[in-house]
Design a protein around this motif. Structure first.
Motif, PDB file in Angstrom:
ATOM      1  N   SER A 156       0.817  -1.222   0.000  1.00 39.32           N
ATOM      2  CA  SER A 156       0.000   0.000   0.000  1.00 39.32           C
ATOM      3  C   SER A 156       0.849   1.270   0.000  1.00 39.32           C
ATOM      4  O   SER A 156       0.319   2.370  -0.169  1.00 39.32           O
ATOM      5  N   GLY A 157       2.154   1.144   0.205  1.00 36.00           N
ATOM      6  CA  GLY A 157       3.019   2.318   0.272  1.00 36.00           C
ATOM      7  C   GLY A 157       3.143   2.890   1.663  1.00 36.00           C
ATOM      8  O   GLY A 157       3.858   3.872   1.878  1.00 36.00           O
ATOM      9  N   GLU A 158       2.478   2.262   2.629  1.00 33.57           N
ATOM     10  CA  GLU A 158       2.579   2.738   4.012  1.00 33.57           C
ATOM     11  C   GLU A 158       3.972   2.458   4.574  1.00 33.57           C
ATOM     12  O   GLU A 158       4.501   3.244   5.347  1.00 33.57           O
ATOM     13  N   PHE A 159       4.545   1.316   4.200  1.00 36.26           N
ATOM     14  CA  PHE A 159       5.898   0.944   4.606  1.00 36.26           C
ATOM     15  C   PHE A 159       6.824   1.013   3.395  1.00 36.26           C
ATOM     16  O   PHE A 159       6.372   0.925   2.243  1.00 36.26           O
ATOM     17  N   ARG A 160       8.121   1.153   3.659  1.00 37.03           N
ATOM     18  CA  ARG A 160       9.090   1.100   2.577  1.00 37.03           C
ATOM     19  C   ARG A 160       9.173  -0.320   2.030  1.00 37.03           C
ATOM     20  O   ARG A 160       8.712  -1.280   2.659  1.00 37.03           O
ATOM     21  N   LYS A 161       9.773  -0.469   0.866  1.00 40.72           N
ATOM     22  CA  LYS A 161       9.926  -1.784   0.263  1.00 40.72           C
ATOM     23  C   LYS A 161      10.829  -2.648   1.156  1.00 40.72           C
ATOM     24  O   LYS A 161      11.891  -2.209   1.582  1.00 40.72           O
ATOM     25  N   LEU A 162      10.381  -3.846   1.427  1.00 38.70           N
ATOM     26  CA  LEU A 162      11.123  -4.739   2.327  1.00 38.70           C
ATOM     27  C   LEU A 162      11.698  -5.907   1.527  1.00 38.70           C
ATOM     28  O   LEU A 162      10.965  -6.626   0.846  1.00 38.70           O
ATOM     29  N   ASP A 163      13.018  -6.080   1.619  1.00 41.36           N
ATOM     30  CA  ASP A 163      13.662  -7.174   0.894  1.00 41.36           C
ATOM     31  C   ASP A 163      13.361  -8.533   1.516  1.00 41.36           C
ATOM     32  O   ASP A 163      13.230  -9.531   0.819  1.00 41.36           O
ATOM     33  N   ASN A 164      13.258  -8.565   2.831  1.00 39.41           N
ATOM     34  CA  ASN A 164      13.003  -9.837   3.514  1.00 39.41           C
ATOM     35  C   ASN A 164      12.065  -9.608   4.695  1.00 39.41           C
ATOM     36  O   ASN A 164      12.514  -9.410   5.830  1.00 39.41           O
ATOM     37  N   PRO A 165      10.748  -9.627   4.447  1.00 40.21           N
ATOM     38  CA  PRO A 165       9.780  -9.365   5.523  1.00 40.21           C
ATOM     39  C   PRO A 165       9.902 -10.324   6.706  1.00 40.21           C
ATOM     40  O   PRO A 165       9.648  -9.944   7.839  1.00 40.21           O
ATOM     41  N   ASP A 166      10.297 -11.573   6.448  1.00 35.58           N
ATOM     42  CA  ASP A 166      10.407 -12.536   7.539  1.00 35.58           C
ATOM     43  C   ASP A 166      11.498 -12.126   8.538  1.00 35.58           C
ATOM     44  O   ASP A 166      11.322 -12.249   9.749  1.00 35.58           O
ATOM     45  N   VAL A 167      12.606 -11.598   8.011  1.00 42.10           N
ATOM     46  CA  VAL A 167      13.685 -11.120   8.883  1.00 42.10           C
ATOM     47  C   VAL A 167      13.224  -9.884   9.651  1.00 42.10           C
ATOM     48  O   VAL A 167      13.511  -9.732  10.841  1.00 42.10           O
ATOM     49  N   VAL A 168      12.494  -8.991   8.972  1.00 48.74           N
ATOM     50  CA  VAL A 168      11.979  -7.788   9.636  1.00 48.74           C
ATOM     51  C   VAL A 168      11.040  -8.188  10.781  1.00 48.74           C
ATOM     52  O   VAL A 168      11.108  -7.640  11.885  1.00 48.74           O
TER      53      VAL A 168
ATOM     54  N   GLY B 195      11.244   3.242  11.352  1.00 42.76           N
ATOM     55  CA  GLY B 195      12.193   2.558  10.489  1.00 42.76           C
ATOM     56  C   GLY B 195      11.552   1.893   9.288  1.00 42.76           C
ATOM     57  O   GLY B 195      12.232   1.562   8.313  1.00 42.76           O
ATOM     58  N   LEU B 196      10.244   1.685   9.336  1.00 40.23           N
ATOM     59  CA  LEU B 196       9.520   1.084   8.218  1.00 40.23           C
ATOM     60  C   LEU B 196       8.919   2.128   7.280  1.00 40.23           C
ATOM     61  O   LEU B 196       8.394   1.773   6.223  1.00 40.23           O
ATOM     62  N   SER B 197       8.986   3.398   7.656  1.00 37.60           N
ATOM     63  CA  SER B 197       8.349   4.440   6.848  1.00 37.60           C
ATOM     64  C   SER B 197       9.005   4.530   5.476  1.00 37.60           C
ATOM     65  O   SER B 197      10.183   4.196   5.309  1.00 37.60           O
ATOM     66  N   PRO B 198       8.258   4.975   4.449  1.00 39.49           N
ATOM     67  CA  PRO B 198       8.776   5.000   3.078  1.00 39.49           C
ATOM     68  C   PRO B 198      10.086   5.782   2.919  1.00 39.49           C
ATOM     69  O   PRO B 198      10.914   5.433   2.093  1.00 39.49           O
ATOM     70  N   GLY B 199      10.287   6.832   3.713  1.00 38.85           N
ATOM     71  CA  GLY B 199      11.506   7.627   3.571  1.00 38.85           C
ATOM     72  C   GLY B 199      12.681   7.125   4.387  1.00 38.85           C
ATOM     73  O   GLY B 199      13.785   7.681   4.315  1.00 38.85           O
ATOM     74  N   ALA B 200      12.474   6.065   5.161  1.00 45.06           N
ATOM     75  CA  ALA B 200      13.537   5.564   6.035  1.00 45.06           C
ATOM     76  C   ALA B 200      14.624   4.861   5.220  1.00 45.06           C
ATOM     77  O   ALA B 200      14.341   4.197   4.231  1.00 45.06           O
ATOM     78  N   THR B 201      15.855   5.035   5.625  1.00 39.84           N
ATOM     79  CA  THR B 201      16.976   4.347   4.977  1.00 39.84           C
ATOM     80  C   THR B 201      17.771   3.585   6.020  1.00 39.84           C
ATOM     81  O   THR B 201      17.896   4.022   7.177  1.00 39.84           O
ATOM     82  N   LEU B 202      18.317   2.469   5.611  1.00 46.22           N
ATOM     83  CA  LEU B 202      19.112   1.660   6.537  1.00 46.22           C
ATOM     84  C   LEU B 202      20.472   2.307   6.750  1.00 46.22           C
ATOM     85  O   LEU B 202      21.048   2.876   5.829  1.00 46.22           O
ATOM     86  N   PRO B 203      21.026   2.235   7.950  1.00 47.39           N
ATOM     87  CA  PRO B 203      22.361   2.780   8.201  1.00 47.39           C
ATOM     88  C   PRO B 203      23.409   1.925   7.492  1.00 47.39           C
ATOM     89  O   PRO B 203      23.125   0.781   7.123  1.00 47.39           O
ATOM     90  N   PRO B 204      24.607   2.465   7.319  1.00 49.63           N
ATOM     91  CA  PRO B 204      25.676   1.657   6.703  1.00 49.63           C
ATOM     92  C   PRO B 204      26.011   0.467   7.592  1.00 49.63           C
ATOM     93  O   PRO B 204      25.797   0.512   8.817  1.00 49.63           O
TER      94      PRO B 204
END
Length: 220
Positions: free
Chosen positions: A131-143, A182-191
């Protein structure tokens, strides 16, 4: 009948003070006969816990199917589990003994429980990403697994804390605020993290060695 008798006796006397022979007597059967159904008292405790969990899974299914935001459904699942477990233990503290025993002696049971719970969480995470509420997740099970890890304190609250339910609810809301951010569409993962320094690693090894030595001395 066996499970009902076991629950009644364990909640009255406690897990450690309950014997298979006493449960069999409550069921008007021989001690030998009860072993046809359960190999040990630990198996009975696990069956009790699994029955308790079945009710939660039914509610999880209802929550997942709701026409609400993904964030609200994630909050509801963890709030429901916190309030339900807290109330059960608050009403009868002997349940906590069963939880501790299963945690120590049946770790695979807890892993199965978490894995089943993740199927509901993954569905909500996928809904939110679609729905665009969360950012794209590569591995939802890990999340989903990381959500469980972050909120582990609230799984058996009285085992980890002496806080009241309202205070625990305030805490769980605060942690979920951070997780949802951390799940929001604009969130980015740290290095990626480089890991602990050599000095910290050495200190950890030294501390672990001391703990192991003390435990071996205590056991001896």
């Amino acid at each position: 009948m066996i499970l009902h008798a076991a629950v009644e006796r364990i909640l009255h006397y406690g897990y450690s003070k309950t014997t298979m022979a006493e449960i069999a007597k409550d069921c008007n059967m021989s001690a030998g006969n009860i072993y046809r159904f359960f190999a040990s008292k630990l198996d009975i405790a696990e069956a009790m816990a699994r029955k308790f969990n079945e009710e939660a899974y039914e509610t999880f299914g209802v929550i997942v199917a709701r026409k609400a935001s993904a964030a609200d459904r994630m909050r509801e699942i963890f709030h429901y589990e916190l309030a339900r477990t807290y109330s059960a233990i608050d009403e009868d503290a002997k349940i906590l003994e069963v939880a501790e025993v299963l945690g120590d002696e049946r770790p695979l049971y807890m892993n199965d429980k978490l894995a089943t719970e993740r199927t509901y969480l993954v569905k909500i995470l996928n809904d939110g990403a679609a729905s665009g509420e969360f950012r794209k997740l590569d591995n939802p099970d890990v999340v989903a697994e990381m959500w469980q890890s972050a909120l582990m304190k609230f799984r058996f609250p009285q085992l980890f804390s002496k806080l009241t339910l309202p205070k625990l609810q305030r805490e769980i809301d605060g942690v979920m605020d951070l997780l949802l951010a951390g799940l929001s569409p604009g969130a980015t993962l740290p290095p990626p993290w480089d890991g602990v320094t050599a000095a910290t690693e050495a200190a950890c090894a030294e501390t672990s060695g001391m703990i192991l030595k003390n435990k071996l001395n205590a056991d001896h």
